[in-house]
Design an enzyme around this catalytic site. Structure first.
Site, short mmCIF file in Angstrom:
data_model
loop_
_atom_site.label_atom_id
_atom_site.label_comp_id
_atom_site.label_asym_id
_atom_site.label_seq_id
_atom_site.Cartn_x
_atom_site.Cartn_y
_atom_site.Cartn_z
N GLY A 1 -15.04 0.51 18.26
CA GLY A 1 -15.15 -0.94 18.20
C GLY A 1 -15.62 -1.51 19.51
N CYS A 2 -15.33 -2.77 19.75
CA CYS A 2 -15.73 -3.45 20.98
C CYS A 2 -15.25 -2.68 22.20
CB CYS A 2 -15.17 -4.87 20.99
SG CYS A 2 -15.36 -5.71 22.57
N PHE A 3 -16.15 -2.39 23.12
CA PHE A 3 -15.76 -1.56 24.26
C PHE A 3 -14.83 -2.25 25.24
CE2 PHE A 3 -20.50 -2.15 25.71
CZ PHE A 3 -20.32 -3.52 25.89
#
Length: 235
Positions: free
Chosen positions: A56-58
């Site tokens: 997902g979003c880093f």
């Protein structure tokens, strides 16, 4: 297609951002699951090793590992697509084949690769969601373990099989297990994002709970002060 996260970034800050968040908020914070440790996790005599993971979003992935004892550095970036180049604008389109990823450098004497994966599957993200995490959708948010060696591949493959056989998650794991073609560090404004923006509604809703879950489920592995990319650049 812009994600909710990207739209919120474009809105700015203050009242405008909060109003935009109220209109756009979707998804729920990931519910952490207490998972058994890997049954196969051989010792690694190296002084330093690294792993590249996508979940997902880093921002949130990086934040969790920056608060993990034994991690030497955690860099947000891109992996899995064109091995020649990657940047946020192109990767965000979902057309390059890259996934938002984090390169985690760690001391195997303090943090084994298996334990790193246990944290990945339990508090970093939901490995049963395909091409999405929370409010963010697209192949750039897919779940991937990019292995650097046959040893990493074996540990990861056995652990995924172990978790699926134990049925400790609500559904089958969809995490991809693929060799690492290349890793590209993300732009400077993405590094240490959760630490630098604790008041961001996105961070507060989706990423801060992950760090709290790390502290709750892996108390002995939790570190209060994160190891930051910016600190290493100025050291």
């Amino acid at each position: 297609m812009p994600t909710r996260r990207n739209t919120i970034l474009a809105l700015g800050s203050g009242a405008t951002l909060l109003a935009g968040w109220a209109a756009l908020a979707g998804g729920s914070p990931q519910q952490a699951v207490a998972l058994p440790p890997p049954a196969f996790d051989p010792p690694n005599p190296a002084a330093r090793d690294s792993a590249v993971l996508a979940g997902g979003c880093f921002w949130g992935v990086q934040a969790v590992y920056q608060h993990t004892r034994g991690v030497l550095n955690a860099v947000s970036g891109y992996a899995g697509g064109d091995p020649k180049r990657a940047d946020y604008g192109s990767v965000s389109s979902g057309s390059t084949g890259h996934a938002e990823s984090v390169e985690v450098s760690f001391d195997p004497g303090q943090l084994s690769y298996g334990r790193l994966l246990q944290i990945f599957f339990s508090v970093v993200h939901d490995p049963t969601q395909r091409d999405r995490q929370g409010p963010d959708t697209g192949t750039q948010y897919r779940s991937v373990v990019f292995f650097r060696s046959p040893a990493q591949k074996e540990v990861a493959a056995r652990y995924i099989a172990q978790l699926d056989a134990a049925k400790v998650l609500a559904a089958k794991i969809v995490t991809q297990l693929v060799p690492l073609p290349a890793f590209f560090p993300a732009e400077a404004y993405h590094q240490d994002y959760a630490t630098r923006n604790p008041g961001s509604p996105y961070i507060a809703r989706f990423d801060a709970p992950k760090v709290a879950n790390l502290q709750r489920l892996f108390a002995s592995q939790y570190r209060e002060s994160p190891v930051l990319v910016s600190a290493q650049r100025t050291a």
